[in-house]
Design an enzyme around this catalytic site. Structure first.
Site, mmCIF file in Angstrom:
data_model
loop_
_atom_site.group_PDB
_atom_site.id
_atom_site.type_symbol
_atom_site.label_atom_id
_atom_site.label_comp_id
_atom_site.label_asym_id
_atom_site.label_seq_id
_atom_site.Cartn_x
_atom_site.Cartn_y
_atom_site.Cartn_z
ATOM 1 C CG HIS B 183 -5.736 -0.179 0.084
ATOM 2 N ND1 HIS B 183 -5.278 -0.931 -1.090
ATOM 3 C CD2 HIS B 183 -4.376 -0.446 0.594
ATOM 4 C CE1 HIS B 183 -3.995 -0.962 -1.265
ATOM 5 N NE2 HIS B 183 -3.698 -0.655 -0.194
ATOM 6 C CD GLU B 186 -11.248 6.760 9.382
ATOM 7 O OE1 GLU B 186 -10.861 5.707 9.479
ATOM 8 O OE2 GLU B 186 -10.966 7.788 9.978
ATOM 9 C CG ASN B 307 4.930 0.616 0.621
ATOM 10 O OD1 ASN B 307 5.130 0.909 1.815
ATOM 11 N ND2 ASN B 307 4.039 -0.282 0.528
ATOM 12 C CB SER B 364 -6.649 9.115 11.612
ATOM 13 O OG SER B 364 -6.861 7.857 10.982
ATOM 14 C CG HIS B 383 3.007 3.804 7.033
ATOM 15 N ND1 HIS B 383 3.298 2.820 8.348
ATOM 16 C CD2 HIS B 383 2.315 3.003 6.291
ATOM 17 C CE1 HIS B 383 3.167 1.897 7.918
ATOM 18 N NE2 HIS B 383 2.357 1.665 6.861
ATOM 19 C CE LYS B 459 -10.261 -2.064 6.114
ATOM 20 N NZ LYS B 459 -8.820 -1.604 6.340
#
Lengths: 143, 460
Positions: B183, B186, B307, B364, B383, B459
């Site tokens: 998790h 950013e 999920n 990303s 994902h 993080k």
């Protein structure tokens, strides 16, 4: 003789193997292995004992439930398991019972920078078998 | 097996899948009863526990199953992306460092608790029933945010009473916290635009600053999954495959309906969690940069679940007509094409934003959903980058290295609550996210829109 334990490779998560001469030793070793994943150098503090009474449909189920009980105590109660004193019984129908107590140390979540989060112990490829005169378990953690 | 598998990959990615248990796990999914269409693996698929991570499977509501292992422990783990009115190059190195410090101090993260709010039992019921809307009603964000969340930020059915006291206890102190593991928060710079029209619709500009937030349902969701796996282990109605983590409930059974109601409530906890995190990030950035909401913007582009199991309507190749199926996405996300009714009107001509976070040192991607995905993958896409190294192997590679200094050298300011997490999450631990994005684009299940590169990473 104390249990031996180590880690198993898994792309996403982390596996544990534990070996001991008897089931009580194996369950104690499993708690130690889990504890070392959660916290390499456990925080100091007074150990408080809490009783445990768990049932499983078989030995694997009992081991997974037991580890998840320790995960719950860590995540919800800020208690890290350091000691274990339990007895495991197997019934003729395969069902299993763990009765005993666990020694826990309370930690401050604000001071938990050395800790690793464990979501759960899973049933994925979980094993608990007797090999000769030793018991061996494998269990994968979702971390 | 009851169906075949369908894998989206190039040669290198499929070789990686063959090297671990991904394909065997996909075969296990294909053997579950009532599966509709193929068992799918997205390009980022890798070995999970039971279901592969990056796996998608749909099940008939009458003949099929719902599987807690097919959703996973971190129910509605997901990601959201915020746009801003700032150019990344407008921020000095000093401002970025201060933002990193302020976000690390301001966003609860790491093991255990760190909730921003004190929840009464009644509050918790509202969180579980209303999800992100509860958070917005408490002042944590704007009503406009909800339009840009999957399912409006609240799944239905969702029954707070289906959540055990233990799950409530684990969640009570964790709402509004990031957690640990993969998790993150950013800050990133939009480095490249592939599709200007889509980027315009999403509000992305070259050089612009964006914010990624990745978190889930924390201990509450983990406990819900564990509760139902335990119940199903001794349930005679349940389906008990050889891989015990795949134990599943007939979708129409009493325990199946209870799981769906509990999973929905846990998903709503996750939506509320990400909404609170968003609020905290916004407030921290406004304060750190001494800027107003008007100056910074920080509007929500989209929030998607990774999920989850949802009863969705899809045209399946076999039926050739719309039918309702329980789509399980385990480490996978949605991809819906232009004009789909669940795509917000602002993006209607483009398709749903498909968010593909990579590792903390590389990049990303933002992509757009497609009608091909609707036809082939039950409207699903990858994902993330997908892990390449085990956590143990990553730690071994990181031994003796100062990863934070290495990342700083590469222009990424990292703050982590745990050195262990930093090692496990090192860039080399992940596959090349560009490869995953390219495969999706080439296969047509999502179209490239933009690439972002990290500047500041927080993080757990």
């Amino acid at each position: 003789m104390r249990a031996q334990h180590g880690t198993l490779e898994h792309t996403a998560d982390l596996g544990l193997w534990i070996e001991a001469e008897d089931l009580s030793g194996l369950f104690a070793g499993a708690a130690e292995a889990l504890g070392q994943v959660m916290w390499e150098n456990p925080p100091p503090g007074e150990v408080v004992w809490r009783s445990l009474d768990l049932r499983g449909v078989d030995l694997v189920d009992l081991l997974v439930r037991y580890l998840n009980e320790l995960v719950y105590l860590f995540d919800a109660k800020d208690l890290l398991c350091l000691k274990v004193d339990t007895a495991i019984d197997q019934h003729p129908d395969g069902s299993t019972v763990l009765v005993g107590r666990v020694g826990l140390v309370e930690f401050d979540p604000a001071q938990s920078n050395g800790a690793t989060a464990v979501k759960a112990a899973t049933y994925h490829q979980a094993k608990l078998v007797r090999r000769g005169n030793r018991w061996r378990a494998e269990v994968f953690l979702d971390v | 097996m009851n169906t075949h598998g369908l894998i989206y990959a190039d040669r290198q990615l499929i070789e990686a899948m063959a090297a671990d248990a991904t394909l065997r796990q996909l075969a296990g999914v294909a053997a579950l009863p009532g599966i509709v269409g193929p068992a799918l693996a997205m390009p980022d698929a890798h070995q999970g526990y039971g279901f592969p991570i990056g796996g998608v499977a749909a099940f008939d509501p009458d003949q099929g199953v719902v599987s807690p292992g097919g959703v996973g422990y971190d129910i509605n783990c997901g990601v959201r992306l915020l746009r801003s009115r700032l150019g990344a190059d407008d921020l000095s190195a000093g401002q970025l460092t201060r933002l990193a410090d302020d976000l690390a101090a301001g966003v609860p993260a790491g093991v255990g608790r760190g909730s921003q709010v004190q929840l009464s039992d009644k509050d918790m019921d509202q969180v579980l029933a209303r999800g992100a809307a509860w958070a917005v009603a408490q002042g944590y964000g704007d009503t406009g945010d909800l339009e840009f969340c999957e399912a409006g930020g609240a799944l239905s059915p969702a029954d707070p009473q289906a959540i055990s006291p233990r799950a409530r206890q684990r969640g009570r102190g964790q709402l509004g916290s990031l957690g640990a593991g993969n998790h993150f928060v950013e800050l990133a710079r939009v480095e490249h635009i592939y599709n200007q029209a889509a980027a315009d619709a999403f509000g992305l500009t070259a050089g612009g600053l964006v914010v990624w937030i990745h978190s889930g349902s924390r201990g509450l969701g983990h406990q819900v999954c564990d509760d139902f796996l335990r119940r199903l282990a001794k349930d005679k109605e349940a389906v008990h495959p050889p891989e015990r983590q795949l134990v599943a409930a007939p979708a129409g059974s009493s325990i199946g309906r209870q799981y769906v109601a509990a999973m929905g409530a846990a998903a709503n906890f996750a939506f509320a969690n990400r909404q609170l995190l968003t609020h905290r990030v916004r407030e921290t950035m406004f304060r750190s940069l001494a800027a107003s909401p008007r100056d910074l913007g920080l509007g929500l582009i989209y929030d998607i679940a990774h999920n989850i199991a949802k009863l969705e309507e899809h045209i399946t190749p076999e039926a050739g007509e719309k039918r309702r199926v329980w789509v399980h996405r385990k480490g996978a996300t949605r991809s819906l094409g232009p004009q789909h009714p669940e795509v917000p009107s602002r993006y209607s001509a483009i398709g749903l934003p498909v968010l593909l976070p990579g590792d903390m040192g590389t990049a990303s991607y933002v992509l757009a959903g497609t009608t091909i995905a609707e036809a082939e993958t039950f409207g699903s896409a990858a994902h993330g980058a997908g892990r390449r190294l085990s956590r143990k192997a990553a730690k071994k590679q990181a031994a003796g290295r100062d990863l934070a200094a290495e990342l700083a050298q590469a222009g990424v300011v990292v703050r982590s609550h745990s050195r262990g997490t930093l090692a496990e999450e090192m860039p080399a631990a992940y596959k090349d996210v560009a490869q995953v994005a390219r495969v999706m684009d080439a296969a047509g299940i999502a179209r490239l829109v933009a690439r972002t590169v990290p500047l500041v990473v927080i993080k757990g």
